[in-house]
Scaffold this active site. Structure first.
Site, PDB file in Angstrom:
ATOM      1  N   GLU A  87       0.805  -1.221   0.000  1.00  0.00           N
ATOM      2  CA  GLU A  87       0.000   0.000   0.000  1.00  0.00           C
ATOM      3  C   GLU A  87       0.842   1.277   0.000  1.00  0.00           C
ATOM      4  OE1 GLU A  87      -2.444  -0.674   3.419  1.00  0.00           O
ATOM      5  OE2 GLU A  87      -4.040  -1.622   2.249  1.00  0.00           O
ATOM      6  N   GLU A 118       6.416 -22.266   7.565  1.00  0.00           N
ATOM      7  CA  GLU A 118       6.835 -21.426   8.689  1.00  0.00           C
ATOM      8  C   GLU A 118       7.811 -22.125   9.627  1.00  0.00           C
ATOM      9  OE1 GLU A 118       3.748 -21.758  12.247  1.00  0.00           O
ATOM     10  OE2 GLU A 118       2.781 -21.054  10.406  1.00  0.00           O
TER      11      GLU A 118
END
Length: 306
Positions: A87, A118
């Site tokens: 963004e 992960e």
């Protein structure tokens, strides 16, 4: 409920006593319980504002040194980091390399679960090597549970390569984290409505903190004047309209004049404001902004802010 100690010390893995019967509630009762729990998020973040401010300062120092802010996470945490990074260019006109996000499992993990991604410290370290992280960079790890191996592997390698390292978690940090990482932010939002579902309160707290870090750093970098995002570029119809309205409001122009000035400034709101207020051409305005480190307020000095 049993009074025995929790089987897992991490707050994110503990059962919430307020929601043990949530499966028996009506739809309205369910959302009321969720809303009640959500009220705990902002106070938890408020308790970490000094640490968040330190992260803002570190991000600003990083940007002024030509470095990058790099978020690293897995699952929801990784997605939120990538979201915040993505963004920045449309909001503040930044180079996409300035703020970046790394997620365990790669781009595919943004929309699909990549099981086991992960769990590898080595893969986290490898991602940092592939990014060619150096001493100018700030690597910020995100792991609601505080224990994600991928994230700690990435941060360890980042420190080895000379970078600054920050860490965000939603449980009590271990002492070694406070000693090893340059800043640790731990908003304690408490157990989730659905046990272990950290996309909820922990995810919301994470987004609040990341918003503060990136927004605060961008403000410090001069990409906001007053409360206006003056460093945006009119690259689509919505941003063209917003850019023209900013110029209309700050420079007291009509729509046609604002559009013409914006075009003359190459689509840059900040450049257009300097051109108009200082009565200079585009090249001179660009030069003045570079000398001022991008801070419009330093150029305009005592000019009235509308």
């Amino acid at each position: 409920m049993s009074s025995r100690p929790p089987l897992d010390p991490r707050l994110t893995e503990q059962r919430n006593p307020a929601t043990t019967d949530i499966d028996r509630l009506s739809a309205l009762e369910i959302v009321r319980v969720i809303n009640d729990e959500d009220h705990r998020i902002a106070p938890a973040v408020a308790g970490q504002l000094e640490q968040v401010a330190r992260a803002v300062e570190m991000a600003e120092e990083t940007f002024r040194a030509g470095g990058r802010l790099i978020y690293v996470g897995a699952g929801t945490s990784g997605r939120l980091g990538v979201l915040d990074a993505s963004e920045m260019p449309p909001t503040y006109g930044t180079d996409p390399r300035m703020v970046q996000g790394i997620i365990a499992g790669g781009p595919r993990a943004l929309t699909n679960a990549v099981e086991g991604a992960e769990d590898s410290r080595e893969d986290g370290a490898r991602a940092i090597d592939e990014m060619q992280v150096d001493a100018n960079d700030f690597v910020f790890g995100i792991a609601a549970s505080g224990t994600t191996p991928y994230v700690h592997g990435a941060l360890t390698r980042a420190k080895q390569r000379g970078a600054k390292a920050g860490f965000l978690l939603c449980t009590h940090p271990q002492e070694w984290m406070l000693q090893v990482y340059d800043v640790v932010i731990a908003p304690l939002v408490g157990p989730e409505v659905v046990t272990g579902s950290t996309r909820m309160k922990a995810g919301t707290a994470t987004k609040l903190v990341l918003n503060m870090i990136s927004t605060g750093a961008m403000i410090r970098m001069g990409k906001v004047f007053g409360n206006l995002m003056v460093d945006l570029r009119a690259t689509n119809q919505k941003l063209q309209d917003r850019s023209e309205r900013i110029l209309m409001e700050t420079l007291d122009l009509d729509r046609h004049s604002a559009a013409a000035l914006l075009d003359e400034a190459g689509g840059s709101v900040k450049t257009a404001m300097v051109m108009r207020w200082c009565r200079v051409n585009r090249e001179k305005a660009t030069e003045m902004l570079m000398r001022a480190g991008g801070r419009l307020g330093e150029i305009l000095g005592g000019e009235e802010r509308r």
